[in-house]
Design an enzyme around this catalytic site. Structure first.
Site, short mmCIF file in Angstrom:
data_model
loop_
_atom_site.label_atom_id
_atom_site.label_comp_id
_atom_site.label_asym_id
_atom_site.label_seq_id
_atom_site.Cartn_x
_atom_site.Cartn_y
_atom_site.Cartn_z
N TYR A 229 0.83 -1.20 0.00
CA TYR A 229 0.00 0.00 0.00
C TYR A 229 0.87 1.25 0.00
O TYR A 229 0.62 2.20 -0.77
CB TYR A 229 -0.90 -0.03 1.23
CG TYR A 229 -1.90 1.10 1.32
CD1 TYR A 229 -2.92 1.23 0.39
CD2 TYR A 229 -1.85 2.02 2.37
CE1 TYR A 229 -3.86 2.25 0.49
CE2 TYR A 229 -2.78 3.04 2.48
CZ TYR A 229 -3.78 3.14 1.53
OH TYR A 229 -4.70 4.16 1.62
N LYS B 234 0.97 4.09 -2.96
CA LYS B 234 0.61 5.48 -2.67
C LYS B 234 1.82 6.42 -2.82
O LYS B 234 1.66 7.57 -3.25
CB LYS B 234 0.01 5.59 -1.27
CG LYS B 234 -1.34 4.90 -1.12
CD LYS B 234 -2.38 5.45 -2.10
CE LYS B 234 -3.76 4.88 -1.82
NZ LYS B 234 -4.79 5.41 -2.76
N THR C 151 -13.80 4.50 7.42
CA THR C 151 -14.32 3.80 6.25
C THR C 151 -14.12 2.30 6.44
O THR C 151 -13.67 1.85 7.49
CB THR C 151 -13.58 4.25 4.98
OG1 THR C 151 -12.23 3.76 5.03
CG2 THR C 151 -13.57 5.77 4.85
#
Length: 267
Positions: free
Chosen positions: A151, A155, A186
């Site tokens: 990740y 990013k 989220t």
């Protein structure tokens, strides 16, 4: 930046920050193109928007289909004014325990998909000498965080691509904006991939105590209205937001902090 009457295309619009941005841009007077995989969820988000919302569902990693999808979006709207690359997936696994295919999947969703969509939308923006690209990155795009090697890599790549692209297309009157959210409440942790590619599932994760998606959307839209190039999003003073200052001010301290957070595993 004024959003009245502008066409804003949001990927990953069926939930989370994307859904918050949809309702926020609608309140600001924008016309919407909402994309994601789940048609029913997109319909539900569109129903909450006060204004013009077009649904354009697709799978972000179906790169060969994107030229036709972009052509349809431009034909049906007359042109995209703001592209928000929001669709993404996270990871929760140690590097030593992560299959290569997990890295490939995260890079495809979080980097190559937004890059390709941007590449296809840009020519029309350049021809009009007007447009904005908004890439939703992460604090993890600035900081190397344990359990998120894939990740963070994706990013970081998205941030670097955005910064270089901004330098190239400013001459045509276009802008590029990078959003670096910290903890936003989220399903990103629940939907994150484990080392074997399985989904993490619900559990205790710091992101769950983050700001609401509506608050995140408000921070993003307010900053875009002021043409801010890089937009940190999170609770002011929160620990993860404080990390953003370390890469330049004290990188060694940052490395020590991150090492202290890494799970200790006997091997």
């Amino acid at each position: 930046m004024d959003f009245t009457g502008k066409t804003v295309w949001i990927t990953g619009a069926s939930s989370g920050i994307g859904a918050g941005l949809a309702t926020g841009f609608a309140r600001a007077g924008a016309r919407l193109v909402l994309s994601g995989r789940r048609v029913e969820a997109l319909q539900e988000v569109a129903g909450r928007c006060q204004g013009d919302a077009m649904l354009l569902p697709f799978e972000a990693t179906e790169l060969d289909a994107l030229p036709d999808i972009v052509a349809e979006a431009e034909r049906r709207t007359g042109g995209i004014d703001i592209l928000v690359n929001n669709a993404g997936i996270s990871q929760r696994s140690l590097a030593l325990d992560t299959d290569f295919e997990v890295y490939r999947r995260v890079m495809e969703v979080d980097f190559f998909a937004p890059l390709r969509l941007t590449q296809l939308v840009l020519p029309a923006m350049v021809a009009r000498r007007s447009g904005a690209i908004v890439n939703i990155a992460s604090v993890a795009g600035k900081v190397g965080s344990p359990l998120r090697t894939g990740y963070c890599a994706a990013k970081h790549a998205l941030v670097g691509y955005s910064d270089a692209l901004r330098a190239e297309i400013a001459q045509y009157g276009l802008t590029v904006h990078v959003v670096t959210p910290g903890f936003v409440a989220t399903q990103i942790a629940a939907n994150a991939l484990l080392g074997d590619g399985q989904v993490n599932g619900p559990g205790d994760d710091p992101v769950n105590a983050g700001i609401s998606t509506d608050e995140a959307a408000t921070q993003i839209i307010d900053a875009l209205a002021g043409d801010t190039p890089e937009i940190p999003v999170g609770r002011p003073g929160a620990p993860e937001m404080q990390l953003l200052k370390f890469p330049r001010e004290n990188p060694v301290a940052l490395y020590d902090i991150m090492a202290g957070m890494a799970p200790k595993v006997a091997r």
